[in-house]
Design an enzyme around this catalytic site. Structure first.
Site, PDB file in Angstrom:
ATOM      1  N   HIS A   1      31.042 -40.776  19.651  1.00 23.09           N
ATOM      2  CA  HIS A   1      30.037 -41.414  18.804  1.00 23.09           C
ATOM      3  C   HIS A   1      28.634 -41.095  19.292  1.00 23.09           C
ATOM      4  CE1 HIS A   1      32.609 -44.091  16.267  1.00 23.09           C
ATOM      5  NE2 HIS A   1      33.473 -43.758  17.205  1.00 23.09           N
TER       6      HIS A   1
ATOM      7  N   ASP B   1      25.278 -47.225  15.087  1.00 22.26           N
ATOM      8  CA  ASP B   1      26.651 -46.767  14.960  1.00 22.26           C
ATOM      9  C   ASP B   1      27.467 -47.812  14.198  1.00 22.26           C
ATOM     10  OD1 ASP B   1      28.886 -44.847  16.287  1.00 22.26           O
ATOM     11  OD2 ASP B   1      29.595 -46.918  16.314  1.00 22.26           O
TER      12      ASP B   1
END
Length: 489
Positions: free
Chosen positions: A16, A123
């Site tokens: 990520h 995120d």
């Protein structure tokens, strides 16, 4: 116009973080008014993040991007499912992020032309930071690192749960199908991510999805030509604005691959590929967390040997059962293979640990990619025009496999509902014949449609392409927000 400062908050985990860094580079390359601060929340056990950030600092990727390390939380290791302990970790870091952004604003007073705080880019697992953005009076954008179809699936499941009172956990063992607005074909329940069927994790997932709806926009790592129907479905006026800006990929390969265990390993792999004929090699790679038990490894080995095809196999040992050491690479021992396997396949195959996936997929000798179906891996396979044989394991990978096999017709199936979740073994062992069938099917796959999409993926990010235009709309929206904000960095 005045400059804009964006605060990026990736979730802890190298996949990520790396993807958000690529997004940051795309944004600052497009518009020199944009500056980005990436706040790094790290897991105490994950040394890859430290190596990655050190490589970025050493390479000076941009003067418009800075990285801020929050204090490492040594208490964040837990035997809970990752979705739960990551969510808890993010919540615990909210005061630290607020403190840092406050200092950022205060210290900027000496700057003659300071940028304005425009927004937070979060995120998909960092939705708790929306609260921090709200305290500064700026909006949040969610960076969704999976497909548009999967985002639509999550929205639909949340509606079913909240509005129609459907308890998905009660349907875990039911043989049923669901109509999903962002899919053309009904989705079998057996393809649902495990977190959607567990009483422990479903509330966590639904909490994040509800907060997605609070965002000003959702940035998608996909492109319209790949998921045109799903993107159109999301633009229904009921959801936040979506911005498909992908594929967002690190195409520099080995130069910034955090999994590298040394240049000699990399050179050895690439030299071996150079010696293979064009379109002759099956590449097996299952991501940073993908592993198998010993019995399954033997079946894969038998399938590869019986298929007769050349292969490059990235293989990692399973983490210790019941322990959260999946952040550590585990080298494989030769004893696990069938007797004589390595000797008999020496001329046609190579077993490795870490793999420079981008560089391997870009190599002309690669014909087929046996993959865990992480969304980033799928985007890479499309970019390089390499057909996928799907072997999903965890997270939303079963959904991704369904999308590329059934919806898009870009891949062949090994087993779409295979699962090997974090900390949980899998008693199912796929037979060598089943794997061999998929290998042969993938090597014979008609790649014309995939080839066309490969071209379109490259066109999408070029000037005038669909993703490039979407990126322009995103930046314009962020600049409008920056102009309205009272906080100056």
């Amino acid at each position: 116009m005045e400059k804009a400062e964006l605060v990026f908050v990736p979730s802890p985990g190298i996949g990520h973080l790396a993807s958000m860094v690529e997004l940051a580079k795309v944004l600052v390359d497009r518009d020199n008014r944009v500056s980005i601060t990436v706040i790094i929340i790290r897991l105490a056990l994950d040394s890859k993040i430290s190596k990655f950030t050190e490589s970025l600092t050493g390479n000076s990727i941009s003067t418009h991007i800075q990285f801020i390390d929050l204090p490492s939380d040594k208490t964040n290791a837990s035997n809970d499912h990752p979705s739960k302990f990551v969510t808890s970790l993010i919540e615990s870091q909210k005061p630290h992020v607020k403190e840092f952004v406050s200092k950022l604003i205060t210290q900027s007073e000496l700057n003659l032309k300071p940028p304005r705080l425009a927004c937070f880019v979060l995120d998909m697992f960092c939705t708790g930071m929306i609260d921090v953005a709200n305290e500064f009076g700026v909006p949040s954008y969610i960076y969704f690192t999976s497909s548009a179809a999967f985002l639509g699936f999550q929205f639909h499941m949340q509606d079913l749960h909240d509005k129609q009172k459907v308890d998905l956990t009660e349907l875990r063992d039911v043989d049923a199908e669901f109509e999903i607005p962002t899919l053309m074909n009904p989705l079998p329940l057996k393809i649902f991510p495990s977190v959607m069927l567990s009483k422990d994790t479903l509330p966590v997932v639904l909490h994040h999805v509800r907060r997605f709806r609070e965002a000003r926009g959702i940035i998608l790592n996909t492109f319209e030509e790949l998921e045109s129907d799903a993107v159109k479905c999301l633009c229904n006026g009921e959801n936040p604005t979506v911005y498909p800006v992908g594929p967002i990929l690190n195409l520099k390969g080995h130069a910034q691959d955090v999994g590298s265990d040394g240049s000699s390993s990399y050179k050895d792999i690439m030299l071996w590929l150079d010696d293979q004929p064009p379109s002759s090699v099956v590449f097996l790679c299952f991501g940073s967390l993908g592993s198998f038990n010993d019995d399954q490894v033997k079946e894969i080995a038998r399938a590869l040997e019986h298929s007769g095809h050349r292969f490059l196999w990235s293989l990692r040992k399973s983490p210790s059962e019941g322990k959260i050491d999946f952040l550590v690479d585990h080298e494989y021992l030769q004893q696990v293979f069938p007797d004589g396997f390595l000797d008999r396949t020496e001329k046609i195959g190579k077993v490795i640990g870490w793999a420079p996936q981008v560089d391997v997929l870009a190599h002309p000798s690669i014909k087929e990619f046996i993959s865990h179906c992480g969304w980033n891996s799928i985007l890479e396979s499309v970019w390089f025009g390499v057909p996928v044989a799907t072997w999903p394991m965890y997270a939303e990978q079963q959904f991704n496999a369904f999308e590329v096999v059934i919806e898009l017709g870009l891949a062949v199936e090994i087993k779409m509902d295979y699962r090997r979740e974090f900390l949980i073994g899998n008693e199912i062992v796929l037979d060598a014949k089943e794997i061999e069938r998929a290998i042969k099917s993938g090597m014979e796959h008609d790649g014309r449609k995939l080839g066309r999409l490969s071209e379109k993926s490259r066109e999408a990010v070029m000037d005038g392409g669909s993703s490039s235009s979407s990126l322009t709309h995103l930046i314009n929206d962020m600049m409008i927000v920056a102009a309205e904000n009272i906080f100056i960095i």
